[in-house]
Design a protein around this motif. Sequence first.
Motif, PDB file in Angstrom:
ATOM      1  N   SER A 138       0.832  -1.210   0.000  1.00 27.35           N
ATOM      2  CA  SER A 138       0.000   0.000   0.000  1.00 27.35           C
ATOM      3  C   SER A 138       0.860   1.250   0.000  1.00 27.35           C
ATOM      4  N   GLY A 139       2.042   1.187   0.628  1.00 28.75           N
ATOM      5  CA  GLY A 139       2.945   2.335   0.582  1.00 28.75           C
ATOM      6  C   GLY A 139       3.437   2.612  -0.828  1.00 28.75           C
ATOM      7  N   CYS A 140       3.692   1.577  -1.589  1.00 34.23           N
ATOM      8  CA  CYS A 140       4.224   1.740  -2.945  1.00 34.23           C
ATOM      9  C   CYS A 140       3.156   2.154  -3.950  1.00 34.23           C
ATOM     10  N   THR A 141       1.892   2.092  -3.578  1.00 33.62           N
ATOM     11  CA  THR A 141       0.873   2.547  -4.533  1.00 33.62           C
ATOM     12  C   THR A 141       0.957   4.054  -4.736  1.00 33.62           C
ATOM     13  N   ARG A 142       1.445   4.761  -3.742  1.00 28.86           N
ATOM     14  CA  ARG A 142       1.499   6.214  -3.859  1.00 28.86           C
ATOM     15  C   ARG A 142       2.503   6.669  -4.925  1.00 28.86           C
ATOM     16  N   PRO A 143       3.778   6.262  -4.810  1.00 31.64           N
ATOM     17  CA  PRO A 143       4.704   6.657  -5.887  1.00 31.64           C
ATOM     18  C   PRO A 143       4.325   6.054  -7.232  1.00 31.64           C
ATOM     19  N   ALA A 144       3.641   4.906  -7.204  1.00 25.66           N
ATOM     20  CA  ALA A 144       3.230   4.296  -8.475  1.00 25.66           C
ATOM     21  C   ALA A 144       2.039   5.033  -9.083  1.00 25.66           C
ATOM     22  N   LYS A 145       1.476   5.958  -8.307  1.00 26.05           N
ATOM     23  CA  LYS A 145       0.348   6.775  -8.776  1.00 26.05           C
ATOM     24  C   LYS A 145      -0.857   5.943  -9.191  1.00 26.05           C
ATOM     25  N   VAL A 146      -1.139   4.930  -8.400  1.00 24.05           N
ATOM     26  CA  VAL A 146      -2.371   4.174  -8.613  1.00 24.05           C
ATOM     27  C   VAL A 146      -3.212   4.282  -7.353  1.00 24.05           C
ATOM     28  N   SER A 147      -4.517   4.223  -7.504  1.00 21.86           N
ATOM     29  CA  SER A 147      -5.366   4.185  -6.324  1.00 21.86           C
ATOM     30  C   SER A 147      -6.104   2.851  -6.297  1.00 21.86           C
ATOM     31  N   TRP A 148      -5.506   1.938  -5.583  1.00 26.49           N
ATOM     32  CA  TRP A 148      -6.056   0.592  -5.496  1.00 26.49           C
ATOM     33  C   TRP A 148      -6.980   0.499  -4.300  1.00 26.49           C
ATOM     34  N   ASN A 149      -8.050  -0.249  -4.450  1.00 21.92           N
ATOM     35  CA  ASN A 149      -8.897  -0.502  -3.297  1.00 21.92           C
ATOM     36  C   ASN A 149      -8.340  -1.685  -2.489  1.00 21.92           C
ATOM     37  N   LYS A 150      -9.020  -1.999  -1.414  1.00 23.13           N
ATOM     38  CA  LYS A 150      -8.553  -3.065  -0.519  1.00 23.13           C
ATOM     39  C   LYS A 150      -8.406  -4.397  -1.238  1.00 23.13           C
ATOM     40  N   GLN A 151      -9.367  -4.664  -2.108  1.00 23.49           N
ATOM     41  CA  GLN A 151      -9.335  -5.935  -2.830  1.00 23.49           C
ATOM     42  C   GLN A 151      -8.117  -6.001  -3.754  1.00 23.49           C
ATOM     43  N   ASP A 152      -7.806  -4.903  -4.421  1.00 28.15           N
ATOM     44  CA  ASP A 152      -6.634  -4.868  -5.295  1.00 28.15           C
ATOM     45  C   ASP A 152      -5.370  -5.159  -4.489  1.00 28.15           C
ATOM     46  N   ILE A 153      -5.267  -4.528  -3.327  1.00 30.26           N
ATOM     47  CA  ILE A 153      -4.086  -4.721  -2.499  1.00 30.26           C
ATOM     48  C   ILE A 153      -4.008  -6.177  -2.009  1.00 30.26           C
ATOM     49  N   THR A 154      -5.153  -6.713  -1.615  1.00 34.10           N
ATOM     50  CA  THR A 154      -5.195  -8.113  -1.207  1.00 34.10           C
ATOM     51  C   THR A 154      -4.722  -9.024  -2.340  1.00 34.10           C
ATOM     52  N   ASP A 155      -5.177  -8.756  -3.537  1.00 28.84           N
ATOM     53  CA  ASP A 155      -4.799  -9.578  -4.684  1.00 28.84           C
ATOM     54  C   ASP A 155      -3.293  -9.494  -4.952  1.00 28.84           C
ATOM     55  N   VAL A 156      -2.756  -8.290  -4.855  1.00 35.72           N
ATOM     56  CA  VAL A 156      -1.326  -8.107  -5.120  1.00 35.72           C
ATOM     57  C   VAL A 156      -0.480  -8.775  -4.031  1.00 35.72           C
ATOM     58  N   VAL A 157      -0.903  -8.596  -2.782  1.00 35.48           N
ATOM     59  CA  VAL A 157      -0.178  -9.229  -1.677  1.00 35.48           C
ATOM     60  C   VAL A 157      -0.193 -10.748  -1.857  1.00 35.48           C
ATOM     61  N   GLU A 158      -1.333 -11.275  -2.224  1.00 38.23           N
ATOM     62  CA  GLU A 158      -1.460 -12.718  -2.430  1.00 38.23           C
ATOM     63  C   GLU A 158      -0.534 -13.192  -3.556  1.00 38.23           C
ATOM     64  N   TYR A 159      -0.535 -12.437  -4.629  1.00 35.99           N
ATOM     65  CA  TYR A 159       0.325 -12.798  -5.762  1.00 35.99           C
ATOM     66  C   TYR A 159       1.805 -12.764  -5.365  1.00 35.99           C
ATOM     67  N   LEU A 160       2.222 -11.662  -4.747  1.00 33.72           N
ATOM     68  CA  LEU A 160       3.638 -11.537  -4.377  1.00 33.72           C
ATOM     69  C   LEU A 160       4.034 -12.605  -3.370  1.00 33.72           C
ATOM     70  N   ASN A 161       3.122 -12.894  -2.451  1.00 31.74           N
ATOM     71  CA  ASN A 161       3.437 -13.904  -1.444  1.00 31.74           C
ATOM     72  C   ASN A 161       3.534 -15.293  -2.061  1.00 31.74           C
ATOM     73  N   LYS A 162       2.642 -15.581  -2.944  1.00 38.52           N
ATOM     74  CA  LYS A 162       2.626 -16.901  -3.562  1.00 38.52           C
ATOM     75  C   LYS A 162       3.837 -17.097  -4.471  1.00 38.52           C
ATOM     76  N   GLU A 163       4.173 -16.047  -5.181  1.00 40.36           N
ATOM     77  CA  GLU A 163       5.224 -16.145  -6.185  1.00 40.36           C
ATOM     78  C   GLU A 163       6.629 -15.985  -5.580  1.00 40.36           C
ATOM     79  N   PHE A 164       6.762 -15.080  -4.600  1.00 39.94           N
ATOM     80  CA  PHE A 164       8.110 -14.712  -4.143  1.00 39.94           C
ATOM     81  C   PHE A 164       8.365 -14.905  -2.652  1.00 39.94           C
ATOM     82  N   TYR A 165       7.449 -14.499  -1.816  1.00 45.15           N
ATOM     83  CA  TYR A 165       7.774 -14.404  -0.385  1.00 45.15           C
ATOM     84  C   TYR A 165       7.495 -15.678   0.405  1.00 45.15           C
TER      85      TYR A 165
END
Length: 80
Positions: free
Chosen positions: A49-76
């Motif tokens: 959620s911190g990186c959405t600001r410099p990326a200039k996107v306004s993601w809702n909670k669901q978007d952030i959840t989806d991204v966290v899930e993707y990054l966690n599944k793929e990398f973390y």
Amino acid sequence: MLSSMAAQADVAHGKALVEKSCTACHTSTVYSRSDRRIKNLIGLQRQVSGCTRPAKVSWNKQDITDVVEYLNKEFYHFKK
Ligand code: HEC
């Protein structure tokens, strides 16, 4: 989307969001480098959620959840 599915993360959507909006400053190597800074799921949520600001996107909670899930599944691979 059905409200009963709101808590379910859509990994493919998360991946699409990252590929569209998150590659300007760092590629995916930042998520898998040996000295990466994120150490748990909460930290990952905060960073995304911190990186959405410099990326200039306004993601809702669901978007952030989806991204966290993707990054966690793929990398973390943090445990939930
Ligand atoms: C304006 C530049 C910029 C953009 C755009 C950007 N980031 Fe970042 N991101 C950073 C910086 C700077 C760091 C910290 C790198 C470091 O600590 O060396 C970082 C780090 C991260 C990390 C932590 C990596 C680690 O060490 O484990 C994650 C996760 C992350 N960004 C996700 C995202 C996501 C998701 C997006 C898309 C919304 C995004 N970033 C877009 C600048 C950016």
